[in-house]
Each structure stands twice: as structure tokens, then as C-alpha cells.
Design a protein around this motif. Structure first.
Motif, short mmCIF file in Angstrom:
data_model
loop_
_atom_site.label_atom_id
_atom_site.label_comp_id
_atom_site.label_asym_id
_atom_site.label_seq_id
_atom_site.Cartn_x
_atom_site.Cartn_y
_atom_site.Cartn_z
N SER A 185 0.83 -1.20 0.00
CA SER A 185 0.00 0.00 0.00
C SER A 185 0.87 1.25 0.00
O SER A 185 1.69 1.44 0.90
N ASN A 186 0.67 2.12 -0.98
CA ASN A 186 1.47 3.34 -1.06
C ASN A 186 1.26 4.27 0.14
O ASN A 186 2.23 4.82 0.66
N ARG A 227 3.18 2.81 3.03
CA ARG A 227 4.63 2.96 2.81
C ARG A 227 5.06 4.40 3.08
O ARG A 227 6.11 4.64 3.68
#
Length: 208
Positions: free
Chosen positions: A173-174, A177
Motif C-alpha cells: 500500500s502506497n 509505505r
């Protein structure tokens, strides 16, 4: 194939038909150890290469992640097209981590975080330059006192940072992160501060 940043990536490992007379590129000389390379082109563009091998010729730098420098994985920078090139050994710029935790998985994890998050940005590079300026005497003091409680506190924080770096790398998951990146940067700064306090305390005990 030449690029506007002064580099040339060889994309064909073998000779094409009719190219028998083409001169063989020089392979250069190197010491066979992984390094970090930052090149700054004449136009001011900065390019970072982490965990790479480097060879030199009279006119070029050869850069590859493979120590055998296969043509298809080698980037060549013409020295005349560069404003400067900065080459550092990995172990030389992870002073506090190496002193507190030694060589191993934690150091590798934090090297990866540096390469992925800090080195690509101007702010991150500024933070790294500050770290590399202030940390050598701190690391030297910690290294002299591996059993001290203050060194242990730094080691604990370094280990936690390494674990978070591994967790960040594994997350798909961006947003998650990004959140862990911010947390790690804060801990990075806090860790240097903690190490500086430990350095001051240990130096005071040495001078008594």
C-alpha cells in the motif's frame, strides 16, 4: 545508446551483423567492491546509483549492479559530460549503524531505506550529508563502548528502524509505505540525536 545526461547504456551484448570493425569498449579498472555513486551532470542533474560496482577508464565511469559488467547491464558516463562524481563505500557512510549493530541484516535494511527514500530527494541527500559529517566521532565513541547502556539504547533504536524498513519494503500500500517512510525519517533524526547524547555521556566518562 547515448542519453542527454551524459550516460550511455549498452543495450546489445553482442556485435550486430556488419559491426565487426566496431572497437570494443574499454572495461576499465575497479576494486570489485560495492559502492554508492552520485554523478552530477554539467546541466546540474543528479543521478544516484546504490549498491553498484564501478570501473574507470581514462574517459569514462562504468557502472553496473553485476560485478562482471555485462554489456546489457552497464551504464557508461563520459567524464567530460559530468560536473562531478562522488563515490563512497557502503560501510563508510553508515557510521552509527555499523558501530551500534555491526554488519548484517539491520545495516542492509537501512542501506536499502537510504537508497530508496533518502538518496533520491534533495532533502534526503542534505540529511545524509549532515549525518555523514557529524556521525564519525559519534560512531567511534560508541564503538569503544559496545557494552555501555547508552550504546545499547542506540542499538535498540537502530534495530527497530531496521525492522520498520523491512516492513515498509514488504507493504504494497502506497499510503502505508509513505507513513512508514515519514516515521523512519523521524526516527533517523531522533536516532542521530540519541547517539550524540550517548557520545557526549561516554566522552565525559572517559575524561573523568
Amino acid at each position: 545508446m547515448s542519453t542527454d545526461d551524459g550516460s550511455e547504456t549498452v543495450t546489445n551484448g553482442g556485435a550486430d551483423e556488419g559491426d565487426d570493425d566496431r572497437p570494443t569498449p574499454e572495461i576499465g579498472v575497479g576494486d570489485g567492491r560495492e559502492k554508492h555513486l552520485r554523478v552530477v551532470t554539467q546541466s546540474g542533474k543528479e543521478i544516484d546509483h546504490d549498491e553498484v560496482y564501478i570501473r574507470h577508464t581514462e574517459s569514462e565511469y562504468l557502472v553496473s549492479a553485476d560485478p562482471e559488467f555485462p554489456a546489457v547491464e552497464t551504464t557508461r558516463y563520459r567524464k567530460a559530460d559530468l560536473h562531478r562524481a562522488e563515490i563512497t563505500q557502503h560501510h563508510s557512510n553508515c557510521f552509527i549503524t555499523t558501530a551500534a549493530a555491526g554488519e548484517g541484516p539491520t545495516l542492509d535494511s537501512l542501506r536499502g531505506f537510504r537508497a530508496d527514500v533518502l538518496a533520491p530527494t534533495a532533502g534526503g541527500r542534505a540529511l545524509l550529508r549532515t549525518y555523514e559529517t557529524v556521525s564519525p566521532p559519534i560512531a567511534a565513541t560508541l564503538d569503544r563502548h559496545p557494552e555501555a547502556a547508552s550504546t545499547g539504547a542506540v542499538r535498540w533504536l537502530v534495530d527497530r528502524c531496521g525492522a520498520l524498513a523491512d516492513r515498509r519494503r514488504a507493504i504494497g500500500s502506497n499510503p502505508a509505505r509513505a507513513a512508514l517512510s515519514v516515521l523512519l525519517i523521524a526516527l533517523y533524526v531522533g536516532g542521530v540525536g540519541l547517539a550524540a547524547l550517548a557520545h557526549g555521556w561516554l566522552r565525559a566518562t572517559e575524561l573523568r
